[in-house]
Design a protein around this motif. Structure first.
Motif, PDB file in Angstrom:
ATOM      1  N   LEU A   1       0.848  -1.186   0.000  1.00  0.00           N
ATOM      2  CA  LEU A   1       0.000   0.000   0.000  1.00  0.00           C
ATOM      3  C   LEU A   1       0.888   1.241   0.000  1.00  0.00           C
ATOM      4  N   ARG A   2       0.493   2.242  -0.763  1.00  0.00           N
ATOM      5  CA  ARG A   2       1.257   3.490  -0.831  1.00  0.00           C
ATOM      6  C   ARG A   2       0.955   4.299   0.436  1.00  0.00           C
ATOM      7  N   GLN A   3       1.880   4.234   1.394  1.00  0.00           N
ATOM      8  CA  GLN A   3       1.709   4.913   2.675  1.00  0.00           C
ATOM      9  C   GLN A   3       3.021   5.564   3.082  1.00  0.00           C
ATOM     10  N   THR A   4       2.905   6.636   3.879  1.00  0.00           N
ATOM     11  CA  THR A   4       4.091   7.342   4.361  1.00  0.00           C
ATOM     12  C   THR A   4       3.979   7.552   5.863  1.00  0.00           C
ATOM     13  N   PHE A   5       5.112   7.366   6.533  1.00  0.00           N
ATOM     14  CA  PHE A   5       5.205   7.560   7.978  1.00  0.00           C
ATOM     15  C   PHE A   5       6.277   8.605   8.242  1.00  0.00           C
ATOM     16  N   LEU A   6       5.931   9.627   9.007  1.00  0.00           N
ATOM     17  CA  LEU A   6       6.903  10.625   9.443  1.00  0.00           C
ATOM     18  C   LEU A   6       7.257  10.269  10.876  1.00  0.00           C
ATOM     19  N   ILE A   7       8.532   9.952  11.089  1.00  0.00           N
ATOM     20  CA  ILE A   7       9.014   9.466  12.386  1.00  0.00           C
ATOM     21  C   ILE A   7       9.867  10.556  13.027  1.00  0.00           C
ATOM     22  N   ASP A   8       9.570  10.859  14.285  1.00  0.00           N
ATOM     23  CA  ASP A   8      10.275  11.953  14.967  1.00  0.00           C
ATOM     24  C   ASP A   8      11.665  11.507  15.445  1.00  0.00           C
TER      25      ASP A   8
ATOM     26  N   LYS B   1      -3.435   7.030   2.655  1.00  0.00           N
ATOM     27  CA  LYS B   1      -3.799   7.021   1.226  1.00  0.00           C
ATOM     28  C   LYS B   1      -3.022   8.162   0.584  1.00  0.00           C
ATOM     29  N   VAL B   2      -2.006   7.823  -0.166  1.00  0.00           N
ATOM     30  CA  VAL B   2      -1.113   8.813  -0.750  1.00  0.00           C
ATOM     31  C   VAL B   2      -1.412   8.994  -2.232  1.00  0.00           C
ATOM     32  N   SER B   3      -1.497  10.252  -2.629  1.00  0.00           N
ATOM     33  CA  SER B   3      -1.538  10.586  -4.053  1.00  0.00           C
ATOM     34  C   SER B   3      -0.110  10.983  -4.416  1.00  0.00           C
ATOM     35  N   PRO B   4       0.521  10.283  -5.360  1.00  0.00           N
ATOM     36  CA  PRO B   4       1.943  10.520  -5.650  1.00  0.00           C
ATOM     37  C   PRO B   4       2.277  11.969  -6.041  1.00  0.00           C
ATOM     38  N   GLU B   5       1.407  12.598  -6.801  1.00  0.00           N
ATOM     39  CA  GLU B   5       1.650  13.962  -7.270  1.00  0.00           C
ATOM     40  C   GLU B   5       1.591  14.935  -6.091  1.00  0.00           C
TER      41      GLU B   5
END
Length: 155
Positions: free
Chosen positions: A117-124, A135-139
């Motif tokens: 699945l296209r997902q992003t995690f921002l880790i501190d 739910k990521v839109s690539p653009e």
């Protein structure tokens, strides 16, 4: 996985074969993004976005790491073709993909299947999840991540 949770540790090789561990980046922000497949239209758009935003993200204290189930050789070709300037981590065994919940049901042309699945995690810098994009839109996604990091840092 929820905001505030400790991000799962991983040890995965990049396109050069160098192993990266989440713990290697303690003290820095980490943009960990999962994508379905090297050199496909959406994944290329997303990767090139992160390539182009890398300087801004680095100036905010972040490192970018892409992860897919493709192997090291596939990552190497993809990185060279698009001059990607950050590590692409190979996870053919899906250890990190499963640990982060980035595997699941997908649909393509009405056909259901399972995949990354296209997902992003921002880790501190303490290793906790600060923000999740399910739910990521690539653009424009890389810019969206940079703006979120700016807001979280209060800069």
């Amino acid at each position: 996985m929820e905001v505030g949770d400790l991000a799962p540790e991983f040890a995965l090789p990049d396109q050069e074969g160098k192993v990266h561990r989440l713990s290697d980046y303690r003290g820095r922000w980490v943009v960990l993004y999962f994508y379905p497949k090297d050199d496909t239209p959406g994944c290329t758009t997303e990767a090139c976005g992160f390539r182009d935003e890398k300087g801004r993200l680095e100036s905010l204290g972040a490192v970018v790491l892409g992860v897919s189930a493709d192997d090291v050789e596939s990552h190497k070709r993809f990185a060279e073709k698009y001059r990607l300037n950050f590590p692409l981590l190979a996870d053919p065994g899906r250890e990190a993909i499963l640990a982060y919940g980035a595997w699941g049901k997908k649909n393509l042309y009405g056909k259901a299947y399972e995949g990354v699945l296209r997902q992003t995690f921002l880790i501190d810098p303490e290793g906790r999840i600060a923000k999740i994009w399910r739910k990521v839109s690539p653009e424009g996604h890389a810019e969206e991540v940079a703006e979120a990091l700016l807001a979280l840092k209060g800069a």
